[in-house]
Design a protein around this motif. Sequence first.
Motif, short mmCIF file in Angstrom:
data_model
loop_
_atom_site.label_atom_id
_atom_site.label_comp_id
_atom_site.label_asym_id
_atom_site.label_seq_id
_atom_site.Cartn_x
_atom_site.Cartn_y
_atom_site.Cartn_z
N THR A 52 10.05 0.40 -1.44
CA THR A 52 10.85 1.61 -1.42
C THR A 52 10.64 2.37 -2.72
OG1 THR A 52 12.74 0.40 -2.32
CG2 THR A 52 12.57 0.57 0.08
N TRP A 53 10.76 3.68 -2.62
CA TRP A 53 10.42 4.51 -3.76
C TRP A 53 11.58 4.67 -4.74
CZ3 TRP A 53 5.80 4.80 -4.99
CH2 TRP A 53 5.30 5.77 -5.84
N SER A 54 12.80 4.58 -4.24
CA SER A 54 13.96 4.80 -5.11
C SER A 54 14.63 3.48 -5.42
CB SER A 54 14.94 5.75 -4.42
OG SER A 54 15.38 5.18 -3.21
N GLY A 55 15.63 3.56 -6.29
CA GLY A 55 16.39 2.37 -6.63
C GLY A 55 15.53 1.30 -7.27
N GLY A 56 15.76 0.07 -6.87
CA GLY A 56 15.05 -1.04 -7.48
C GLY A 56 13.66 -1.27 -6.95
N GLY A 57 13.25 -0.51 -5.97
CA GLY A 57 11.90 -0.71 -5.44
C GLY A 57 11.79 -1.99 -4.65
N SER A 58 12.60 -2.14 -3.63
CA SER A 58 12.56 -3.34 -2.80
C SER A 58 11.22 -3.43 -2.10
CB SER A 58 13.68 -3.29 -1.76
OG SER A 58 14.94 -3.25 -2.38
N ALA A 59 10.67 -4.65 -2.07
CA ALA A 59 9.33 -4.85 -1.51
C ALA A 59 9.35 -5.88 -0.39
CB ALA A 59 8.36 -5.30 -2.61
N GLY A 60 8.37 -5.76 0.48
CA GLY A 60 8.20 -6.72 1.57
C GLY A 60 6.73 -6.97 1.83
N TYR A 61 6.42 -8.12 2.40
CA TYR A 61 5.04 -8.52 2.61
C TYR A 61 4.85 -9.19 3.97
CZ TYR A 61 5.06 -8.12 -2.48
OH TYR A 61 5.20 -7.67 -3.77
N VAL A 62 3.66 -9.08 4.48
CA VAL A 62 3.30 -9.89 5.64
C VAL A 62 3.16 -11.32 5.17
CG1 VAL A 62 0.79 -9.58 5.35
CG2 VAL A 62 1.75 -9.98 7.62
N ASP A 63 3.46 -12.27 6.03
CA ASP A 63 3.50 -13.68 5.63
C ASP A 63 2.17 -14.16 5.04
OD1 ASP A 63 5.70 -14.94 8.28
OD2 ASP A 63 6.11 -13.93 6.37
N SER A 64 1.07 -13.67 5.54
CA SER A 64 -0.24 -14.17 5.13
C SER A 64 -0.60 -13.84 3.68
CB SER A 64 -1.33 -13.64 6.06
OG SER A 64 -1.37 -12.23 6.02
N VAL A 65 0.13 -12.91 3.05
CA VAL A 65 -0.19 -12.55 1.67
C VAL A 65 0.92 -12.91 0.69
CG1 VAL A 65 -1.60 -10.64 2.53
CG2 VAL A 65 0.70 -10.17 1.68
N LYS A 66 2.02 -13.40 1.19
CA LYS A 66 3.14 -13.75 0.31
C LYS A 66 2.69 -14.79 -0.72
CE LYS A 66 6.99 -12.71 3.39
NZ LYS A 66 8.10 -13.26 4.22
N GLY A 67 3.06 -14.55 -1.97
CA GLY A 67 2.68 -15.45 -3.04
C GLY A 67 1.32 -15.14 -3.63
N ARG A 68 0.55 -14.29 -2.98
CA ARG A 68 -0.79 -13.92 -3.49
C ARG A 68 -0.88 -12.44 -3.87
NH1 ARG A 68 -5.12 -14.14 -0.26
NH2 ARG A 68 -3.97 -13.73 1.67
N PHE A 69 -0.21 -11.59 -3.11
CA PHE A 69 -0.27 -10.14 -3.35
C PHE A 69 1.07 -9.67 -3.91
CE2 PHE A 69 -3.59 -8.87 0.14
CZ PHE A 69 -4.44 -9.84 -0.35
N THR A 70 1.00 -8.66 -4.76
CA THR A 70 2.21 -8.05 -5.31
C THR A 70 2.08 -6.54 -5.24
OG1 THR A 70 2.54 -9.90 -6.85
CG2 THR A 70 3.74 -7.85 -7.30
N ILE A 71 3.05 -5.89 -4.61
CA ILE A 71 3.08 -4.44 -4.58
C ILE A 71 4.07 -3.95 -5.63
CG2 ILE A 71 4.88 -4.32 -2.78
CD1 ILE A 71 3.40 -1.83 -1.67
N SER A 72 3.69 -2.88 -6.30
CA SER A 72 4.58 -2.31 -7.31
C SER A 72 4.38 -0.80 -7.33
CB SER A 72 4.30 -2.89 -8.70
OG SER A 72 2.96 -2.61 -9.10
#
Length: 124
Positions: A52-72
Amino acid sequence: QVLLVESGGGLVQAGGSLRLSCAASGHTFSINTMAWFRQAPGKEREFVAGVTWSGGGSAGYVDSVKGRFTISRDAAKNTVYLQMNSLKPEDTAVYSCAATSNDYTDYDRWYEYWGQGTQVTVSS
């Protein structure tokens, strides 16, 4: 209108890292959520990560990349990043940045604006 320009793709060996960038310009005030999607040859486009663009920037991931990819995101620079670590050959795809005025979603048809895509190739 919002223009999205990606950079940072390339060829990397399995286990390596890449960082993708997506710079937004134009009517960026209308952006509520930005995301990365990918599409491998012969496969449907897949949601990878969103923020999300506002606030704290909540992020979500597809299961296959969790723990490996980071969006910011860097709101001051109107830029979203995708840090990809521990890359696998199955991560090979064209990665596209997308933006929407809607609330957070992983449904590609809700995204109004798309970048041109950048190729990520992971060799085994």
